[in-house]
Design a protein around this motif. Sequence first.
Motif, PDB file in Angstrom:
ATOM      1  N   HIS A  34       0.858  -1.282  -0.043  1.00  0.00           N
ATOM      2  CA  HIS A  34      -0.103  -0.040  -0.030  1.00  0.00           C
ATOM      3  C   HIS A  34       1.076   1.239   0.067  1.00  0.00           C
ATOM      4  N   ALA A  35       2.143   1.340   0.635  1.00  0.00           N
ATOM      5  CA  ALA A  35       2.778   2.347   0.803  1.00  0.00           C
ATOM      6  C   ALA A  35       3.724   2.492  -0.384  1.00  0.00           C
ATOM      7  N   ILE A  36       4.076   1.697  -1.040  1.00  0.00           N
ATOM      8  CA  ILE A  36       4.559   1.771  -2.467  1.00  0.00           C
ATOM      9  C   ILE A  36       3.431   2.175  -3.518  1.00  0.00           C
ATOM     10  N   ALA A  37       2.332   1.917  -3.531  1.00  0.00           N
ATOM     11  CA  ALA A  37       1.327   2.104  -4.534  1.00  0.00           C
ATOM     12  C   ALA A  37       0.988   3.556  -4.242  1.00  0.00           C
ATOM     13  N   ALA A  38       0.983   4.086  -3.051  1.00  0.00           N
ATOM     14  CA  ALA A  38       0.712   5.365  -2.630  1.00  0.00           C
ATOM     15  C   ALA A  38       1.870   6.314  -3.339  1.00  0.00           C
ATOM     16  N   LEU A  39       2.947   5.848  -2.947  1.00  0.00           N
ATOM     17  CA  LEU A  39       4.166   6.547  -3.663  1.00  0.00           C
ATOM     18  C   LEU A  39       4.187   6.759  -5.063  1.00  0.00           C
ATOM     19  N   GLU A  40       3.693   5.567  -5.845  1.00  0.00           N
ATOM     20  CA  GLU A  40       3.633   5.559  -7.224  1.00  0.00           C
ATOM     21  C   GLU A  40       2.619   6.622  -7.519  1.00  0.00           C
ATOM     22  N   ALA A  41       1.486   6.545  -6.818  1.00  0.00           N
ATOM     23  CA  ALA A  41       0.468   7.524  -7.338  1.00  0.00           C
ATOM     24  C   ALA A  41       0.863   8.791  -7.345  1.00  0.00           C
ATOM     25  N   GLY A  44       3.406   9.636  -9.975  1.00  0.00           N
ATOM     26  CA  GLY A  44       2.762   9.466 -11.497  1.00  0.00           C
ATOM     27  C   GLY A  44       3.089   8.294 -12.309  1.00  0.00           C
ATOM     28  N   GLY A  45       3.902   7.374 -11.716  1.00  0.00           N
ATOM     29  CA  GLY A  45       4.162   6.306 -12.443  1.00  0.00           C
ATOM     30  C   GLY A  45       4.649   5.055 -11.726  1.00  0.00           C
ATOM     31  N   ALA A  46       4.564   3.791 -12.364  1.00  0.00           N
ATOM     32  CA  ALA A  46       5.197   2.604 -11.617  1.00  0.00           C
ATOM     33  C   ALA A  46       6.711   2.644 -11.389  1.00  0.00           C
ATOM     34  N   LEU A  47       7.031   2.405 -10.208  1.00  0.00           N
ATOM     35  CA  LEU A  47       8.290   2.582  -9.773  1.00  0.00           C
ATOM     36  C   LEU A  47       9.116   0.759  -9.829  1.00  0.00           C
ATOM     37  N   ALA A  59      12.400   2.223 -15.157  1.00  0.00           N
ATOM     38  CA  ALA A  59      13.324   3.158 -15.395  1.00  0.00           C
ATOM     39  C   ALA A  59      13.187   4.474 -14.139  1.00  0.00           C
ATOM     40  N   ALA A  60      11.830   4.636 -13.815  1.00  0.00           N
ATOM     41  CA  ALA A  60      11.462   5.706 -12.863  1.00  0.00           C
ATOM     42  C   ALA A  60      11.796   5.298 -11.611  1.00  0.00           C
ATOM     43  N   GLY A  61      11.944   3.917 -11.218  1.00  0.00           N
ATOM     44  CA  GLY A  61      12.456   3.460 -10.051  1.00  0.00           C
ATOM     45  C   GLY A  61      13.965   3.644  -9.944  1.00  0.00           C
TER      46      GLY A  61
END
Length: 286
Positions: A34-41, A44-47, A59-61
């Motif tokens: 959940h914490a990672i999903a909130a950070l991605e949101a 603005g993109g998948a990490l 690449a964003a990660g």
Amino acid sequence: MERRQLEYFLAVVEHGGFTNAARALYVSQPSLSHAIAALEAELGGALFHRLAHGAVPTAAGEALIVPARQVTRDLSTAAAAVQEVLGVSAGRLDIVAQTTFAVDPLAGLLGEFLRRHPKVAVKVTDPEQGVHVGQLVRSGDCELGLVDAGAPTADLESVLLAEQTLHLVLPPGHDWQHAVALSDLSQLRFVASPQGTATRGVLDDALRQAGLTPVIAVETTHRAMIVPLVLQGAGAALLPDSMAVDARGKGAVVVATDPALRYRARLVWRPGPLSPAAAGFVGLVR
């Protein structure tokens, strides 16, 4: 963006997946996800690419890894500085050092530091190669590092440490009892760490100056094997003072070289404020 999210993000990177990261952090996997999903949101993109058996950064990660490490390190430094003002003596000291430097001089320096600051928790990391020390300090993975004095560190703050001497350690019963000329080292087979490590560099350089190449009987990354292998007669070794003393106590023959073979370390850190623990250690070294 919260510190906890960045710490969770880095844990997933370091442990290669959500399950292992949650286990290492002692949190539930749903909470971490959940914490990672909130950070991605928020960003603005998948990490991460979620795979069947783990996760790898997108690449964003990848772009976030170094800034995340620097932010978490700076936040730790800020918190420790406040604690120091409030009279809290505990803290954390992270140092990366090759094994030779960790044995001598780091072990002695840490002993003195901990006598003065017994509540500080210390973590010493061993890199695969000496060139990785500067990288780990620059990235914020470790706050302090010990590198060979000749390593390029112009972008880092540093202080030069005293020279250390390497001793020639021979199997029990060896008939050499006096200082050995560098040219005579070509008669020996060595138990040595891989190229790129501190003692191997000294050995290679010493024989190169004499126009010779060392004969390596055993090359190992497991430095704890070196003294036992010498004691079993597998070969000779060049070892720092404390390891040589230990080997002599177990029956090895320890002699000097002529001229003496020495190495020198440099303590390095990123420019900017240090945590109180790191600042105290730098002060002790100086």
